[in-house]
Design an enzyme around this catalytic site. Structure first.
Site, short mmCIF file in Angstrom:
data_model
loop_
_atom_site.label_atom_id
_atom_site.label_comp_id
_atom_site.label_asym_id
_atom_site.label_seq_id
_atom_site.Cartn_x
_atom_site.Cartn_y
_atom_site.Cartn_z
N THR A 108 -2.84 1.62 6.54
CA THR A 108 -2.53 2.27 5.27
C THR A 108 -3.55 1.92 4.21
OG1 THR A 108 -0.19 2.07 5.88
CG2 THR A 108 -0.67 2.76 3.64
N CYS A 162 -5.30 -3.35 8.42
CA CYS A 162 -4.18 -2.51 7.92
C CYS A 162 -4.64 -1.07 7.94
CB CYS A 162 -3.80 -2.94 6.51
SG CYS A 162 -2.56 -1.88 5.72
N LYS A 167 7.63 -7.14 9.00
CA LYS A 167 7.31 -7.72 7.70
C LYS A 167 8.36 -8.72 7.24
CE LYS A 167 4.38 -4.02 5.82
NZ LYS A 167 3.16 -4.83 5.66
N ARG A 195 0.82 -1.21 0.00
CA ARG A 195 0.00 0.00 0.00
C ARG A 195 0.85 1.26 0.00
NH1 ARG A 195 -0.14 -4.69 1.17
NH2 ARG A 195 0.38 -4.25 3.34
N THR A 213 3.14 4.28 8.72
CA THR A 213 3.98 4.16 7.54
C THR A 213 4.12 5.51 6.82
OG1 THR A 213 2.10 3.67 6.08
CG2 THR A 213 3.22 1.78 7.14
N CYS A 254 -0.01 1.73 12.71
CA CYS A 254 0.36 0.73 11.72
C CYS A 254 0.20 -0.63 12.36
CB CYS A 254 1.80 0.94 11.24
SG CYS A 254 2.41 -0.41 10.21
#
Length: 259
Positions: A87, A85, A169, A50, A129, A198
């Site tokens: 974002t 999520c 991640k 994203r 983010t 986030c």
């Protein structure tokens, strides 16, 4: 199935989705298995990044795949949807238009909670983010509630991104205390509250044995809202909820062969 079903757009990222499910389960007022919330989770880590797209529209667009997943969840029998999520809420309006069931909004719920906790004229530090920061979407929800946003400086924002991308991640190592240090600096700059904005950072938040009282986790707030929605709908409609649909075929992404 005679209870409302929660659909989750997951995989963005995968570990955050697992934490989100765990948070929902732990927050549910249950004494037996049967008291818990039925969930349909599409954990699709192949959805394009994203932040990459928000910062550069020549990158792969995640919106079509997220829309397909939302539609699949509805066809599978979900009665409401949550997106694991922050974002991804850049694409929230398109997802809502693609389905006929409610889609909860992590940013709106978080902004409301913070305004309730600190008052409608407070300041909020935002840990998120680059894509979330650059889009201004979260800041817009804060502004709607009368809140001012404080963002990390450049050095701290780079550290935020490192925790997200090289830490969670990538299944890398990280120091959970870094999240606290980042939050404390925003607090020192005037943040009455600091938001973990986030879902990868939410995983780190979970690791903290001691959490500053000014630190709020958006995924935790969304999990609470999912439980509240379930309990409200269950009480209002009772046995009206009946699952009758067959499980649909997996949504086809752009790389899938056409039939």
């Amino acid at each position: 199935m005679n209870r409302p079903i929660l659909g989750i757009i997951g995989g963005v990222g995968p570990l955050a989705t697992a934490y989100f499910m765990e948070a929902i389960i732990k927050k549910t007022p249950a004494t037996t298995d049967q008291d818990h919330i039925p969930m349909i989770v599409f954990n699709d880590p192949q959805i394009p990044d994203r932040t990459a797209y928000i910062l550069d529209h020549t990158k792969p667009d995640p919106q079509p795949e997220m829309v397909k997943v939302a539609q699949w969840l509805e066809e599978a029998g979900a009665d409401y949807i949550a997106i694991a999520c922050n974002t991804a809420h850049y694409f929230y309006d398109a997802i809502c238009k693609a389905v006929s069931i409610p889609v909860l909004n992590i940013m709106k719920e978080t902004a409301r909670r913070i305004a309730h906790e600190i008052g409608a004229t407070g300041a909020v530090g935002l840990l998120a983010t680059d894509g979330t920061i650059e889009s201004g979407v979260f800041q817009g929800y804060f502004e709607t509630e009368g809140l001012r946003t404080i963002e990390p400086d450049d050095a701290d924002q780079r550290r935020v991104m490192s925790l997200i991308y090289q830490g969670i991640k990538a299944n890398g190592t990280y120091d959970p205390r870094d999240l606290v240090r980042l939050a404390e600096r925003l607090h020192e700059r005037g943040g009455d509250a600091v938001v973990v904005g986030c879902t990868e950072l939410s995983v780190i938040y979970q690791d903290l044995t001691q959490r500053p009282p000014f630190l709020f986790d958006s995924l935790d707030i969304l999990a609470e809202r999912c439980v509240e929605t379930y309990e409200s709908e269950r009480k209002d409609k009772g046995s009206v909820w009946v699952q009758t649909k067959a499980m649909p075929a997996r949504p086809q992404g752009p790389d899938s062969a056409s039939s």
